[in-house]
Design a protein around this motif. Structure first.
Motif, PDB file in Angstrom:
ATOM      1  N   ARG A   6     -13.844   9.272  -3.529  1.00  0.00           N
ATOM      2  CA  ARG A   6     -15.147   8.806  -3.221  1.00  0.00           C
ATOM      3  C   ARG A   6     -15.960   9.402  -4.722  1.00  0.00           C
ATOM      4  O   ARG A   6     -15.796  10.398  -4.900  1.00  0.00           O
ATOM      5  CB  ARG A   6     -15.916   9.418  -1.840  1.00  0.00           C
ATOM      6  CG  ARG A   6     -17.162   9.172  -1.994  1.00  0.00           C
ATOM      7  CD  ARG A   6     -17.866   9.542  -0.861  1.00  0.00           C
ATOM      8  NE  ARG A   6     -19.418   9.260  -0.801  1.00  0.00           N
ATOM      9  CZ  ARG A   6     -20.270   9.291   0.116  1.00  0.00           C
ATOM     10  NH1 ARG A   6     -19.752  10.089   1.117  1.00  0.00           N
ATOM     11  NH2 ARG A   6     -21.674   9.180   0.093  1.00  0.00           N
ATOM     12  N   LEU A   7     -16.359   8.616  -5.450  1.00  0.00           N
ATOM     13  CA  LEU A   7     -17.235   8.964  -6.350  1.00  0.00           C
ATOM     14  C   LEU A   7     -18.333   9.435  -5.751  1.00  0.00           C
ATOM     15  O   LEU A   7     -19.469   8.978  -4.849  1.00  0.00           O
ATOM     16  CB  LEU A   7     -17.431   7.622  -7.200  1.00  0.00           C
ATOM     17  CG  LEU A   7     -18.642   7.915  -8.539  1.00  0.00           C
ATOM     18  CD1 LEU A   7     -18.011   8.944  -9.341  1.00  0.00           C
ATOM     19  CD2 LEU A   7     -18.880   6.771  -9.157  1.00  0.00           C
ATOM     20  N   LEU A   8     -18.635  10.817  -6.021  1.00  0.00           N
ATOM     21  CA  LEU A   8     -19.823  11.639  -5.689  1.00  0.00           C
ATOM     22  C   LEU A   8     -21.314  11.120  -6.499  1.00  0.00           C
ATOM     23  O   LEU A   8     -20.965  10.773  -7.827  1.00  0.00           O
ATOM     24  CB  LEU A   8     -19.699  13.039  -5.647  1.00  0.00           C
ATOM     25  CG  LEU A   8     -18.538  13.563  -4.629  1.00  0.00           C
ATOM     26  CD1 LEU A   8     -18.213  14.769  -4.846  1.00  0.00           C
ATOM     27  CD2 LEU A   8     -19.070  13.302  -3.253  1.00  0.00           C
ATOM     28  N   PRO A   9     -22.365  11.318  -5.769  1.00  0.00           N
ATOM     29  CA  PRO A   9     -23.478  10.946  -6.472  1.00  0.00           C
ATOM     30  C   PRO A   9     -23.906  11.997  -7.496  1.00  0.00           C
ATOM     31  O   PRO A   9     -25.355  12.129  -7.810  1.00  0.00           O
ATOM     32  CB  PRO A   9     -24.499  10.634  -5.256  1.00  0.00           C
ATOM     33  CG  PRO A   9     -24.084  11.731  -4.305  1.00  0.00           C
ATOM     34  CD  PRO A   9     -22.421  11.600  -4.464  1.00  0.00           C
ATOM     35  N   TRP A  10     -23.161  12.762  -8.084  1.00  0.00           N
ATOM     36  CA  TRP A  10     -23.699  13.866  -9.162  1.00  0.00           C
ATOM     37  C   TRP A  10     -22.475  13.799 -10.090  1.00  0.00           C
ATOM     38  O   TRP A  10     -21.448  13.651  -9.620  1.00  0.00           O
ATOM     39  CB  TRP A  10     -23.954  14.935  -8.413  1.00  0.00           C
ATOM     40  CG  TRP A  10     -23.015  15.764  -7.548  1.00  0.00           C
ATOM     41  CD1 TRP A  10     -21.920  16.501  -7.972  1.00  0.00           C
ATOM     42  CD2 TRP A  10     -22.842  15.741  -6.185  1.00  0.00           C
ATOM     43  NE1 TRP A  10     -20.855  16.896  -6.958  1.00  0.00           N
ATOM     44  CE2 TRP A  10     -21.447  16.383  -5.736  1.00  0.00           C
ATOM     45  CE3 TRP A  10     -23.502  15.069  -5.294  1.00  0.00           C
ATOM     46  CZ2 TRP A  10     -21.112  16.404  -4.762  1.00  0.00           C
ATOM     47  CZ3 TRP A  10     -23.047  15.398  -3.810  1.00  0.00           C
ATOM     48  CH2 TRP A  10     -21.988  16.078  -3.573  1.00  0.00           C
ATOM     49  N   SER A  11     -22.658  14.393 -11.132  1.00  0.00           N
ATOM     50  CA  SER A  11     -21.909  14.531 -12.345  1.00  0.00           C
ATOM     51  C   SER A  11     -21.349  15.906 -12.261  1.00  0.00           C
ATOM     52  O   SER A  11     -22.154  17.013 -11.847  1.00  0.00           O
ATOM     53  CB  SER A  11     -22.214  14.142 -13.676  1.00  0.00           C
ATOM     54  OG  SER A  11     -22.552  13.025 -13.860  1.00  0.00           O
ATOM     55  N   GLY A  12     -20.207  16.297 -12.812  1.00  0.00           N
ATOM     56  CA  GLY A  12     -19.816  17.554 -13.183  1.00  0.00           C
ATOM     57  C   GLY A  12     -19.925  18.000 -14.547  1.00  0.00           C
ATOM     58  O   GLY A  12     -20.552  17.255 -15.438  1.00  0.00           O
ATOM     59  N   PRO A  13     -19.214  19.066 -15.040  1.00  0.00           N
ATOM     60  CA  PRO A  13     -19.501  19.682 -16.347  1.00  0.00           C
ATOM     61  C   PRO A  13     -19.227  18.456 -17.575  1.00  0.00           C
ATOM     62  O   PRO A  13     -18.150  17.480 -17.166  1.00  0.00           O
ATOM     63  CB  PRO A  13     -18.383  20.939 -16.558  1.00  0.00           C
ATOM     64  CG  PRO A  13     -18.048  21.261 -14.881  1.00  0.00           C
ATOM     65  CD  PRO A  13     -18.484  19.796 -14.051  1.00  0.00           C
ATOM     66  N   GLY A  14     -19.839  18.427 -18.509  1.00  0.00           N
ATOM     67  CA  GLY A  14     -19.714  17.485 -19.421  1.00  0.00           C
ATOM     68  C   GLY A  14     -20.031  15.917 -18.982  1.00  0.00           C
ATOM     69  O   GLY A  14     -19.524  14.939 -19.524  1.00  0.00           O
TER      70      GLY A  14
ATOM     71  N   CYS B 240     -17.448  13.253 -10.530  1.00  0.00           N
ATOM     72  CA  CYS B 240     -17.030  14.048  -9.355  1.00  0.00           C
ATOM     73  C   CYS B 240     -16.588  13.148  -8.231  1.00  0.00           C
ATOM     74  O   CYS B 240     -17.070  12.089  -7.921  1.00  0.00           O
ATOM     75  CB  CYS B 240     -17.982  15.150  -9.017  1.00  0.00           C
ATOM     76  SG  CYS B 240     -18.517  16.274 -10.248  1.00  0.00           S
ATOM     77  N   TYR B 241     -15.293  13.472  -7.849  1.00  0.00           N
ATOM     78  CA  TYR B 241     -14.789  12.753  -6.831  1.00  0.00           C
ATOM     79  C   TYR B 241     -14.408  13.725  -5.405  1.00  0.00           C
ATOM     80  O   TYR B 241     -14.102  14.817  -5.769  1.00  0.00           O
ATOM     81  CB  TYR B 241     -13.600  12.101  -7.318  1.00  0.00           C
ATOM     82  CG  TYR B 241     -13.539  11.189  -8.262  1.00  0.00           C
ATOM     83  CD1 TYR B 241     -13.868   9.756  -7.914  1.00  0.00           C
ATOM     84  CD2 TYR B 241     -13.487  11.432  -9.647  1.00  0.00           C
ATOM     85  CE1 TYR B 241     -14.159   8.878  -8.922  1.00  0.00           C
ATOM     86  CE2 TYR B 241     -13.775  10.562 -10.667  1.00  0.00           C
ATOM     87  CZ  TYR B 241     -14.096   9.249 -10.370  1.00  0.00           C
ATOM     88  OH  TYR B 241     -14.134   8.360 -11.376  1.00  0.00           O
TER      89      TYR B 241
END
Length: 102
Positions: free
Chosen positions: A8-16, A20-21
């Motif tokens: 699942r693609l999460l509704p926030w981003s990770g570093p850079g 996030c999944y």
């Protein structure tokens, strides 16, 4: 546990600003509920910005700075909504392979 094509693609981003999944077989687990809640907030924010944009664009006295601020906020909301749509489309495609994506 889910397979790699069921992440699942999460509704926030990770570093850079990398995506996030979530890998889980529990759609009612803590992280799934957290993601659902954040998606709901993002959708609500986009709806509010759309209403604000209609008002701002209809106002002849709106300054260039106000328009730039609105454009920046709309761009962020559109990015969030695109991520939600991508995630939900992927989830739907993996849950029912016979259902067509729009």
């Amino acid at each position: 546990m889910t397979t790699p094509n069921e992440l699942r693609l999460l509704p926030w981003s990770g570093p850079g600003d990398k995506p996030c999944y979530l890998s889980t077989d529990d759609p009612d687990g803590y992280m799934s509920r957290l993601a659902d809640g954040i998606e709901a907030i993002q959708l609500g924010t986009a709806r509010e910005l759309l209403e604000e944009a209609s008002e701002v664009l209809g106002n002849q006295d709106t300054s260039l700075d106000e328009m730039r601020c609105l454009a920046k906020e709309l761009t962020g909301a559109l990015r969030d909504i695109f991520r939600v749509a991508t995630s939900r489309g992927h989830l739907r495609a993996t849950s029912d392979p016979h259902e067509s994506a729009y």
